[in-house]
Write an enzyme that holds these catalytic residues in place. Structure first.
Site, PDB file in Angstrom:
ATOM      1  N   CYS A  87       0.817  -1.229   0.000  1.00  0.00           N
ATOM      2  CA  CYS A  87       0.000   0.000   0.000  1.00  0.00           C
ATOM      3  C   CYS A  87       0.850   1.279   0.000  1.00  0.00           C
ATOM      4  O   CYS A  87       0.327   2.364  -0.249  1.00  0.00           O
ATOM      5  CB  CYS A  87      -0.964   0.005   1.177  1.00  0.00           C
ATOM      6  SG  CYS A  87      -2.006  -1.454   1.213  1.00  0.00           S
TER       7      CYS A  87
ATOM      8  N   HIS B 154      -2.871   7.130   2.615  1.00  0.00           N
ATOM      9  CA  HIS B 154      -3.339   5.853   2.063  1.00  0.00           C
ATOM     10  C   HIS B 154      -4.777   5.617   2.532  1.00  0.00           C
ATOM     11  O   HIS B 154      -5.109   5.799   3.701  1.00  0.00           O
ATOM     12  CB  HIS B 154      -2.428   4.727   2.537  1.00  0.00           C
ATOM     13  CG  HIS B 154      -2.968   3.377   2.259  1.00  0.00           C
ATOM     14  ND1 HIS B 154      -3.457   3.032   1.019  1.00  0.00           N
ATOM     15  CD2 HIS B 154      -3.125   2.283   3.044  1.00  0.00           C
ATOM     16  CE1 HIS B 154      -3.879   1.784   1.057  1.00  0.00           C
ATOM     17  NE2 HIS B 154      -3.692   1.309   2.275  1.00  0.00           N
TER      18      HIS B 154
ATOM     19  N   ASN C 266     -10.088  -0.050   0.031  1.00  0.00           N
ATOM     20  CA  ASN C 266      -8.624   0.026   0.023  1.00  0.00           C
ATOM     21  C   ASN C 266      -8.115  -0.589  -1.288  1.00  0.00           C
ATOM     22  O   ASN C 266      -8.233  -1.793  -1.482  1.00  0.00           O
ATOM     23  CB  ASN C 266      -8.101  -0.751   1.242  1.00  0.00           C
ATOM     24  CG  ASN C 266      -6.590  -0.731   1.352  1.00  0.00           C
ATOM     25  OD1 ASN C 266      -5.891  -0.336   0.421  1.00  0.00           O
ATOM     26  ND2 ASN C 266      -6.088  -1.173   2.487  1.00  0.00           N
TER      27      ASN C 266
HETATM   28  N1  ACO Z   1     -18.752  -8.093   9.418  1.00  0.00           N
HETATM   29  C1  ACO Z   1     -19.260  -8.331  10.634  1.00  0.00           C
HETATM   30  N2  ACO Z   1     -18.529  -8.685  11.688  1.00  0.00           N
HETATM   31  C2  ACO Z   1     -17.187  -8.808  11.493  1.00  0.00           C
HETATM   32  C3  ACO Z   1     -16.581  -8.563  10.240  1.00  0.00           C
HETATM   33  C4  ACO Z   1     -17.425  -8.197   9.181  1.00  0.00           C
HETATM   34  N3  ACO Z   1     -16.957  -7.939   7.939  1.00  0.00           N
HETATM   35  N4  ACO Z   1     -15.260  -8.761  10.364  1.00  0.00           N
HETATM   36  C5  ACO Z   1     -15.026  -9.100  11.637  1.00  0.00           C
HETATM   37  N5  ACO Z   1     -16.184  -9.141  12.317  1.00  0.00           N
HETATM   38  C6  ACO Z   1     -16.402  -9.452  13.720  1.00  0.00           C
HETATM   39  C7  ACO Z   1     -15.315 -10.313  14.307  1.00  0.00           C
HETATM   40  O1  ACO Z   1     -15.541 -11.677  14.018  1.00  0.00           O
HETATM   41  C8  ACO Z   1     -15.455 -10.014  15.781  1.00  0.00           C
HETATM   42  O2  ACO Z   1     -16.526 -10.774  16.306  1.00  0.00           O
HETATM   43  P1  ACO Z   1     -16.438 -11.391  17.778  1.00  0.00           P
HETATM   44  O3  ACO Z   1     -16.340 -10.189  18.689  1.00  0.00           O
HETATM   45  O4  ACO Z   1     -17.726 -12.125  17.888  1.00  0.00           O
HETATM   46  O5  ACO Z   1     -15.212 -12.241  17.797  1.00  0.00           O
HETATM   47  C9  ACO Z   1     -15.883  -8.554  15.810  1.00  0.00           C
HETATM   48  O6  ACO Z   1     -16.388  -8.253  14.492  1.00  0.00           O
HETATM   49  C10 ACO Z   1     -14.776  -7.592  16.135  1.00  0.00           C
HETATM   50  O7  ACO Z   1     -13.633  -7.957  15.342  1.00  0.00           O
HETATM   51  P2  ACO Z   1     -12.323  -7.166  15.448  1.00  0.00           P
HETATM   52  O8  ACO Z   1     -11.336  -7.736  14.467  1.00  0.00           O
HETATM   53  O9  ACO Z   1     -11.917  -7.035  16.876  1.00  0.00           O
HETATM   54  O10 ACO Z   1     -12.835  -5.762  14.911  1.00  0.00           O
HETATM   55  P3  ACO Z   1     -12.084  -4.385  14.929  1.00  0.00           P
HETATM   56  O11 ACO Z   1     -12.891  -3.413  15.681  1.00  0.00           O
HETATM   57  O12 ACO Z   1     -10.630  -4.499  15.248  1.00  0.00           O
HETATM   58  O13 ACO Z   1     -12.205  -3.969  13.398  1.00  0.00           O
HETATM   59  C11 ACO Z   1     -10.880  -3.878  11.422  1.00  0.00           C
HETATM   60  C12 ACO Z   1     -11.587  -4.774  12.416  1.00  0.00           C
HETATM   61  C13 ACO Z   1     -11.901  -3.036  10.688  1.00  0.00           C
HETATM   62  C14 ACO Z   1     -10.158  -4.763  10.422  1.00  0.00           C
HETATM   63  C15 ACO Z   1      -9.886  -2.977  12.205  1.00  0.00           C
HETATM   64  O14 ACO Z   1      -9.043  -3.738  12.994  1.00  0.00           O
HETATM   65  C16 ACO Z   1      -9.085  -2.156  11.276  1.00  0.00           C
HETATM   66  O15 ACO Z   1      -9.573  -1.214  10.701  1.00  0.00           O
HETATM   67  N6  ACO Z   1      -7.782  -2.462  11.110  1.00  0.00           N
HETATM   68  C17 ACO Z   1      -6.960  -1.844  10.139  1.00  0.00           C
HETATM   69  C18 ACO Z   1      -6.824  -2.814   9.054  1.00  0.00           C
HETATM   70  C19 ACO Z   1      -6.782  -2.221   7.706  1.00  0.00           C
HETATM   71  O16 ACO Z   1      -7.216  -1.131   7.411  1.00  0.00           O
HETATM   72  N7  ACO Z   1      -6.236  -3.010   6.820  1.00  0.00           N
HETATM   73  C20 ACO Z   1      -6.131  -2.637   5.484  1.00  0.00           C
HETATM   74  C21 ACO Z   1      -4.901  -3.174   4.923  1.00  0.00           C
HETATM   75  S1  ACO Z   1      -3.543  -2.541   5.727  1.00  0.00           S
HETATM   76  C22 ACO Z   1      -3.104  -1.212   4.991  1.00  0.00           C
HETATM   77  O17 ACO Z   1      -3.606  -0.872   3.966  1.00  0.00           O
HETATM   78  C23 ACO Z   1      -2.064  -0.469   5.613  1.00  0.00           C
END
Ligand code: ACO
Length: 319
Positions: free
Chosen positions: A113, A246, A276
Site C-alpha cells: 500500500c 493511504h 482500500n
Molecule cells: N462483518 C461483521 N462482523 C465482522 C466482520 C465483518 N466484515 N469482520 C469481523 N467481524 C467481527 C469479528 O468476528 C469479531 O466478532 P467477535 O467479537 O464475535 O469475535 C468482531 O467483528 C470484532 O472484530 P475485530 O477484528 O476485533 O474488529 P475491529 O474493531 O478491530 O475492526 C478492522 C476490524 C476493521 C479490520 C480494524 O481492525 C481495522 O480497521 N484495522 C486496520 C486494518 C486495515 O485497514 N487493513 C487494510 C490493509 S492494511 C493497509 O492498507 C495499511
C-alpha cells in the site's frame, strides 16, 4: 536546478460496483458493521479478463491526456503493484508495450500500500539526476484476486483500481521532499505468504492480517513520516493545503489527521467509494481531488502511504 513536477493525473475504476449490501447477501456481515468500522460503502471489482496493466493503461492514458503529452515522450515507467499480471515480465514492461512505446526504463515496485509513494519518490530521483525527462508513475491493483471471499474480516476492506501521474522535468518546483521507511520484522502482521514452486502455490495465496496490529502501527507511522517529510522541507502542517493518506480505513485517516493537527476538511477521502485499493489508493484519491477542482496548481499536497512489509513513506509536493 531540475525539479520533477506532476504534469497530469489520471485514474481508472472497473465498471462493476459492489456495495456493502451486496456483500451482506453472500457473507455474514452488514452495511452498518463495515461502515462503522471502516467508512467503506462500496468498491469496484475488476472483470476476470482485466489485469493490473489493463487498468494502469487506462489511468496512464487519462494522465497523458491531462498533461497534453503523447506516450512517445515517456522515458521511464514505474509501476507500483502487489498484484502483477504475471511473475515476469514486470507489469511495467507489459504496460509499456500496451502504450505502444519502447526503449525507456520500466520496472515494478513492490511496497504494497506504500507502493505509489515509493514509486513517486524513486521517479523524482531519476528526473532530478537528469537521467530521465518524463515518467509515468502508476499504482494499479486487482486485490480482489488475493482475497478469501469466505473471510469477512479481510474481504470487505479492499477494492480494485488504478491511478497514475505524469512526472516531468521542470524548472519550477514540484516534488519538494520525500521520506521512505521499512521494517521487515513486521512482515507477519499483513501478508500474502504463498510462494510459487514446482508449478504450485505453496502456502496461502490470500491476504492475512492482524487488523488491530495494522491499525495501531499505521496511525503512528503515518503521523511520524508526515512530520519527518515536512521537517525535511522546512515546512509545517499549516503550509499543507491537502493531505492524501493511504485510503485503508476512515478511522485510521481520522486518527492520523488528529495527531498531525490537520483539519478533516483538508484530508482527501475516497475510501468510502473505492475501499482500500492498495498501491492505487493515493493516486486515485489525488486524481479525484484534481478533477473535482479541490486541488489547484500551486497548492501543497502531502501524500502518505503505509502497507505490508511493513513499509511507509510520504511525499510533499507543490502541484
Ligand atoms: N462483518 C461483521 N462482523 C465482522 C466482520 C465483518 N466484515 N469482520 C469481523 N467481524 C467481527 C469479528 O468476528 C469479531 O466478532 P467477535 O467479537 O464475535 O469475535 C468482531 O467483528 C470484532 O472484530 P475485530 O477484528 O476485533 O474488529 P475491529 O474493531 O478491530 O475492526 C478492522 C476490524 C476493521 C479490520 C480494524 O481492525 C481495522 O480497521 N484495522 C486496520 C486494518 C486495515 O485497514 N487493513 C487494510 C490493509 S492494511 C493497509 O492498507 C495499511
Amino acid at each position: 536546478m531540475i525539479w520533477s513536477r506532476i504534469a497530469g493525473t489520471g485514474s481508472y475504476l472497473p465498471e462493476r460496483l459492489v456495495t456493502n449490501a451486496d456483500l451482506a447477501r453472500t457473507m455474514d456481515t452488514s452495511d452498518a458493521w463495515i461502515q462503522s468500522r471502516t467508512g467503506i460503502k462500496e468498491r469496484h471489482i475488476a472483470d476476470a479478463s482485466q489485469s493490473s496493466s489493463d487498468m494502469a493503461l487506462r489511468a496512464c492514458q487519462a494522465a497523458l491526456l491531462a498533461a497534453n503529452l503523447p506516450a512517445s515522450e515517456v522515458d521511464l515507467i514505474i509501476f507500483a503493484t502487489s498484484t502483477p499480471d504475471q511473475i515476469f515480465p514486470s507489469s511495467a514492461c507489459l504496460l509499456q508495450a500496451k502504450l505502444g512505446i519502447k526503449g525507456g526504463a520500466a520496472f515494478d515496485v513492490q511496497a504494497v500500500c506504500s507502493g505509489f509513494v515509493y514509486a513517486l519518490s524513486i521517479a523524482d530521483k531519476f528526473i532530478r539526476s537528469g537521467q530521465n525527462r518524463c515518467a509515468l508513475v502508476v499504482g494499479a491493483e486487482v486485490f480482489s484476486r488475493i482475497l478469501d471471499w469466505n473471510d469477512r474480516s479481510t474481504s470487505v476492506l479492499f477494492g480494485d483500481g488504478a491511478g497514475a501521474v505524469v512526472l516531468r522535468a521542470d524548472s519550477k518546483p514540484g516534488i519538494l521532499g520525500s521520506v521512505l521507511h521499512a521494517d521487515g520484522s513486521l512482515a507477519k502482521i499483513l501478508s500474502v505468504p504463498g510462494a510459487v514452486s514446482g508449478g504450485k502455490v505453496i502456502g496461502s495465496a490470500f491476504v492475512q492480517m492482524d487488523g488491530q496490529g495494522v491499525f495501531k502501527f499505521a496511525v503512528r507511522v503515518l503521523d511520524e513520516v508526515a512530520r519527518e517529510t515536512l521537517a525535511q522541507c522546512r515546512l509545517g502542517i499549516t503550509d499543507v493545503d491537502w493531505f492524501i493518506p493511504h485510503q485503508a480505513n476512515v478511522r485510521i485517516m481520522d486518527a492520523t489527521a488528529k495527531r498531525l493537527g490537520i483539519p478533516s476538511e483538508r484530508v482527501v477521502v475516497t475510501v468510502d467509494r473505492h475501499a482500500n485499493t492498495s498501491a492505487a489508493s493515493v493516486p486515485l484519491a489525488l486524481d479525484c481531488a484534481v478533477r473535482d477542482g479541490r486541488i489547484k496548481r500551486g497548492q501543497k499536497i502531502l501524500l502518505a502511504g503505509v502497507g505490508g512489509g511493513f513499509t511507509w513513506g510520504a511525499v510533499l509536493l507543490e502541484y
